[in-house]
Write an enzyme that holds these catalytic residues in place. Structure first.
Site, PDB file in Angstrom:
ATOM      1  N   TYR A 106       0.825  -1.221   0.000  1.00 31.67           N
ATOM      2  CA  TYR A 106       0.000   0.000   0.000  1.00 31.67           C
ATOM      3  C   TYR A 106       0.852   1.261   0.000  1.00 31.67           C
ATOM      4  O   TYR A 106       0.473   2.278  -0.584  1.00 31.67           O
ATOM      5  CB  TYR A 106      -1.008  -0.044   1.168  1.00 31.67           C
ATOM      6  CG  TYR A 106      -2.089  -1.063   0.899  1.00 31.67           C
ATOM      7  CD1 TYR A 106      -2.004  -2.365   1.405  1.00 31.67           C
ATOM      8  CD2 TYR A 106      -3.141  -0.765   0.035  1.00 31.67           C
ATOM      9  CE1 TYR A 106      -2.952  -3.320   1.091  1.00 31.67           C
ATOM     10  CE2 TYR A 106      -4.097  -1.717  -0.282  1.00 31.67           C
ATOM     11  CZ  TYR A 106      -3.998  -2.994   0.241  1.00 31.67           C
ATOM     12  OH  TYR A 106      -4.936  -3.936  -0.093  1.00 31.67           O
ATOM     13  N   ARG A 146       1.537   1.801  -3.609  1.00 27.47           N
ATOM     14  CA  ARG A 146       0.357   2.318  -4.333  1.00 27.47           C
ATOM     15  C   ARG A 146       0.072   3.773  -3.973  1.00 27.47           C
ATOM     16  O   ARG A 146      -0.383   4.560  -4.810  1.00 27.47           O
ATOM     17  CB  ARG A 146      -0.863   1.432  -4.046  1.00 27.47           C
ATOM     18  CG  ARG A 146      -0.768   0.059  -4.710  1.00 27.47           C
ATOM     19  CD  ARG A 146      -1.967  -0.800  -4.406  1.00 27.47           C
ATOM     20  NE  ARG A 146      -3.179  -0.299  -5.048  1.00 27.47           N
ATOM     21  CZ  ARG A 146      -4.393  -0.748  -4.724  1.00 27.47           C
ATOM     22  NH1 ARG A 146      -4.542  -1.650  -3.767  1.00 27.47           N
ATOM     23  NH2 ARG A 146      -5.474  -0.275  -5.343  1.00 27.47           N
ATOM     24  N   GLN A 164     -15.463   1.435  -6.172  1.00 20.42           N
ATOM     25  CA  GLN A 164     -14.693   0.317  -5.626  1.00 20.42           C
ATOM     26  C   GLN A 164     -13.226   0.746  -5.470  1.00 20.42           C
ATOM     27  O   GLN A 164     -12.430   0.040  -4.871  1.00 20.42           O
ATOM     28  CB  GLN A 164     -14.765  -0.903  -6.540  1.00 20.42           C
ATOM     29  CG  GLN A 164     -16.167  -1.438  -6.733  1.00 20.42           C
ATOM     30  CD  GLN A 164     -16.220  -2.467  -7.835  1.00 20.42           C
ATOM     31  OE1 GLN A 164     -15.971  -3.663  -7.605  1.00 20.42           O
ATOM     32  NE2 GLN A 164     -16.523  -2.025  -9.037  1.00 20.42           N
ATOM     33  N   ASN A 165     -12.908   1.899  -6.038  1.00 17.94           N
ATOM     34  CA  ASN A 165     -11.518   2.369  -6.036  1.00 17.94           C
ATOM     35  C   ASN A 165     -11.153   2.979  -4.686  1.00 17.94           C
ATOM     36  O   ASN A 165     -11.998   3.578  -4.017  1.00 17.94           O
ATOM     37  CB  ASN A 165     -11.305   3.407  -7.146  1.00 17.94           C
ATOM     38  CG  ASN A 165     -11.592   2.822  -8.524  1.00 17.94           C
ATOM     39  OD1 ASN A 165     -11.575   1.601  -8.689  1.00 17.94           O
ATOM     40  ND2 ASN A 165     -11.907   3.660  -9.481  1.00 17.94           N
ATOM     41  N   VAL A 166      -9.909   2.799  -4.334  1.00 17.47           N
ATOM     42  CA  VAL A 166      -9.430   3.355  -3.054  1.00 17.47           C
ATOM     43  C   VAL A 166      -8.661   4.654  -3.285  1.00 17.47           C
ATOM     44  O   VAL A 166      -8.243   5.312  -2.331  1.00 17.47           O
ATOM     45  CB  VAL A 166      -8.557   2.314  -2.309  1.00 17.47           C
ATOM     46  CG1 VAL A 166      -9.424   1.112  -1.896  1.00 17.47           C
ATOM     47  CG2 VAL A 166      -7.369   1.859  -3.150  1.00 17.47           C
ATOM     48  N   ASP A 167      -8.527   5.042  -4.592  1.00 18.78           N
ATOM     49  CA  ASP A 167      -7.837   6.318  -4.859  1.00 18.78           C
ATOM     50  C   ASP A 167      -8.784   7.484  -4.565  1.00 18.78           C
ATOM     51  O   ASP A 167      -9.987   7.292  -4.384  1.00 18.78           O
ATOM     52  CB  ASP A 167      -7.310   6.353  -6.311  1.00 18.78           C
ATOM     53  CG  ASP A 167      -8.420   6.364  -7.363  1.00 18.78           C
ATOM     54  OD1 ASP A 167      -8.402   5.506  -8.256  1.00 18.78           O
ATOM     55  OD2 ASP A 167      -9.312   7.240  -7.282  1.00 18.78           O
ATOM     56  N   HIS A 192     -14.539  -0.003  -0.820  1.00 19.76           N
ATOM     57  CA  HIS A 192     -13.391  -0.848  -0.450  1.00 19.76           C
ATOM     58  C   HIS A 192     -12.329  -0.080   0.321  1.00 19.76           C
ATOM     59  O   HIS A 192     -11.186  -0.520   0.392  1.00 19.76           O
ATOM     60  CB  HIS A 192     -12.785  -1.483  -1.713  1.00 19.76           C
ATOM     61  CG  HIS A 192     -13.731  -2.431  -2.378  1.00 19.76           C
ATOM     62  ND1 HIS A 192     -13.580  -2.834  -3.685  1.00 19.76           N
ATOM     63  CD2 HIS A 192     -14.859  -3.030  -1.925  1.00 19.76           C
ATOM     64  CE1 HIS A 192     -14.570  -3.658  -4.000  1.00 19.76           C
ATOM     65  NE2 HIS A 192     -15.371  -3.784  -2.954  1.00 19.76           N
ATOM     66  N   THR A 208     -15.440  -1.355 -14.486  1.00 22.25           N
ATOM     67  CA  THR A 208     -15.360  -2.472 -13.551  1.00 22.25           C
ATOM     68  C   THR A 208     -15.741  -3.761 -14.255  1.00 22.25           C
ATOM     69  O   THR A 208     -16.669  -3.801 -15.056  1.00 22.25           O
ATOM     70  CB  THR A 208     -16.253  -2.275 -12.301  1.00 22.25           C
ATOM     71  OG1 THR A 208     -16.233  -3.469 -11.518  1.00 22.25           O
ATOM     72  CG2 THR A 208     -17.692  -1.940 -12.661  1.00 22.25           C
ATOM     73  N   SER A 209     -14.997  -4.821 -13.942  1.00 22.14           N
ATOM     74  CA  SER A 209     -15.277  -6.121 -14.584  1.00 22.14           C
ATOM     75  C   SER A 209     -16.460  -6.817 -13.917  1.00 22.14           C
ATOM     76  O   SER A 209     -16.854  -7.908 -14.310  1.00 22.14           O
ATOM     77  CB  SER A 209     -14.020  -7.017 -14.483  1.00 22.14           C
ATOM     78  OG  SER A 209     -13.715  -7.235 -13.107  1.00 22.14           O
TER      79      SER A 209
HETATM   80  N1  APR Z   1     -11.660   3.091 -19.201  1.00 17.60           N
HETATM   81  C1  APR Z   1     -12.701   2.374 -18.692  1.00 17.60           C
HETATM   82  N2  APR Z   1     -12.600   1.082 -18.320  1.00 17.60           N
HETATM   83  C2  APR Z   1     -11.395   0.494 -18.497  1.00 17.60           C
HETATM   84  C3  APR Z   1     -10.271   1.169 -19.018  1.00 17.60           C
HETATM   85  C4  APR Z   1     -10.450   2.532 -19.376  1.00 17.60           C
HETATM   86  N3  APR Z   1      -9.442   3.263 -19.892  1.00 17.60           N
HETATM   87  N4  APR Z   1      -9.220   0.289 -19.057  1.00 17.60           N
HETATM   88  C5  APR Z   1      -9.687  -0.881 -18.570  1.00 17.60           C
HETATM   89  N5  APR Z   1     -10.993  -0.770 -18.244  1.00 17.60           N
HETATM   90  C6  APR Z   1     -11.890  -1.781 -17.686  1.00 17.60           C
HETATM   91  C7  APR Z   1     -11.501  -3.204 -17.976  1.00 17.60           C
HETATM   92  O1  APR Z   1     -11.975  -3.595 -19.258  1.00 17.60           O
HETATM   93  C8  APR Z   1     -12.212  -3.943 -16.841  1.00 17.60           C
HETATM   94  O2  APR Z   1     -13.550  -4.272 -17.205  1.00 17.60           O
HETATM   95  O3  APR Z   1     -11.858  -1.663 -16.279  1.00 17.60           O
HETATM   96  C9  APR Z   1     -12.230  -2.923 -15.713  1.00 17.60           C
HETATM   97  C10 APR Z   1     -11.241  -3.242 -14.606  1.00 17.60           C
HETATM   98  O4  APR Z   1     -11.664  -4.432 -13.976  1.00 17.60           O
HETATM   99  P1  APR Z   1     -10.831  -4.945 -12.711  1.00 17.60           P
HETATM  100  O5  APR Z   1      -9.376  -4.808 -13.006  1.00 17.60           O
HETATM  101  O6  APR Z   1     -11.417  -6.270 -12.329  1.00 17.60           O
HETATM  102  O7  APR Z   1     -11.148  -3.873 -11.583  1.00 17.60           O
HETATM  103  P2  APR Z   1     -12.446  -3.790 -10.651  1.00 17.60           P
HETATM  104  O8  APR Z   1     -13.654  -4.297 -11.369  1.00 17.60           O
HETATM  105  O9  APR Z   1     -12.496  -2.399 -10.131  1.00 17.60           O
HETATM  106  O10 APR Z   1     -12.071  -4.789  -9.443  1.00 17.60           O
HETATM  107  C11 APR Z   1     -13.008  -4.828  -8.379  1.00 17.60           C
HETATM  108  O11 APR Z   1     -11.484  -6.234  -7.140  1.00 17.60           O
HETATM  109  O12 APR Z   1      -9.380  -6.743  -6.391  1.00 17.60           O
HETATM  110  C12 APR Z   1     -10.564  -6.144  -6.045  1.00 17.60           C
HETATM  111  O13 APR Z   1     -10.821  -4.498  -4.415  1.00 17.60           O
HETATM  112  C13 APR Z   1     -10.372  -4.698  -5.726  1.00 17.60           C
HETATM  113  O14 APR Z   1     -11.930  -2.889  -6.065  1.00 17.60           O
HETATM  114  C14 APR Z   1     -11.284  -3.982  -6.714  1.00 17.60           C
HETATM  115  C15 APR Z   1     -12.270  -5.061  -7.091  1.00 17.60           C
END
Ligand code: APR
Length: 235
Positions: free
Chosen positions: A54, A57, A87-90, A105, A174-175
């Site tokens: 952390y 980060r 979900q972002n911590v920033d 989170h 977010t995925s």
């Molecule tokens: N603009 C928009 N979306 C984007 C971009 C961009 N420039 N680049 C990538 N992405 C998308 C990807 O396609 C993906 O669907 O952002 C998403 C990121 O997904 P993850 O990496 O899984 O992140 P997230 O969904 O926030 O993860 C959720 O998982 O590990 C834990 O606590 C952590 O909060 C996090 C949680």
């Protein structure tokens, strides 16, 4: 009366600010094992490794700036009551000017007592690293103010209430892999329009009418702004 615009954001929201996502190629979980640096078991096993993860980060975040996606979301507050659930911590939404940001989170620039989760402290850019030797004014050791895998998500209740109040619901970057955050979609009232901004396909619930904007956050929020402001009643 302004419409409630509720926005659920994930790591992709901050990708264009140079902050790593988690599950994209090159993402954090390709470089670190989640169980070592983002779980309560990892903290118990090796707290120094977690503190360093952390600290690294935080140093990355301090060099980052909000991107046009963040700033355009903040600008939408002129026309809508914008509530961001992230979900972002920033702290990039706040630094872009958004005034209603709920962190599901936790928050990277905050730390808290290991023994009392009400004793929370904001770190400054000048002093953003903590070690196991640091103590708060009560003599307690400090931990990141982050929700780790295996821990409860204390803000999910307020997030559900905000989601249920949405007149428009937007998902950005977010995925939808992690619950309970991803489950918020189920609380969007029937008939409320849902927009999803992501450059890649996202496996969203099939039973929902979702308007996909296959773009990155900056371009996607620009397109969303066009769509939403063209639907606004004439002044
Ligand atoms: N603009 C928009 N979306 C984007 C971009 C961009 N420039 N680049 C990538 N992405 C998308 C990807 O396609 C993906 O669907 O952002 C998403 C990121 O997904 P993850 O990496 O899984 O992140 P997230 O969904 O926030 O993860 C959720 O998982 O590990 C834990 O606590 C952590 O909060 C996090 C949680």
């Amino acid at each position: 009366m302004k419409k409630n615009l509720v926005v659920l954001t994930g790591a992709g929201m901050s990708a264009e600010s140079g902050i790593s996502t988690f599950r994209d190629s090159g993402g954090l979980w390709e470089r670190y094992r989640v169980e070592d640096v983002a779980s309560i078991e990892g903290w118990m096993r090796n707290p120094e490794l977690v503190q360093n993860f952390y600290n690294t980060r935080r140093k990355e975040l301090i060099k980052a700036q909000p991107n046009a996606g963040h700033t355009q979301l903040a600008a939408l507050e002129k026309e809508f009551d914008v509530h961001i659930i992230t979900q972002n911590v920033d702290n990039l939404h706040e630094r872009a000017g958004s005034t209603s940001v709920l962190h599901l989170h936790g928050e990277l620039m905050k730390v808290r007592s290991v023994y009392n989760d009400k004793h929370i402290y904001e770190l400054s850019p000048e002093h953003c690293e903590i070690s196991m030797d640091d103590r708060d004014k009560y003599g307690d050791p400090l931990r990141p103010h982050i929700v780790w895998f295996g821990e409860a998500v204390p803000m999910i209740g307020p997030a559900i209430e905000i989601t249920e109040s949405a007149d428009i619901f937007v998902v950005i970057g977010t995925s939808l892999n992690v619950y309970p955050a991803a489950g918020l979609l189920q609380y969007v009232k029937h008939g409320v329009p849902i927009y999803l901004i992501d450059p890649k396909p996202v496996n969203a619930p099939q039973n929902m009418a979702i308007h996909f904007i296959r773009k990155g956050a900056s371009e996607g929020v620009a397109e969303l702004t066009q769509i939403l402001t063209s639907q606004q009643p004439p002044k």
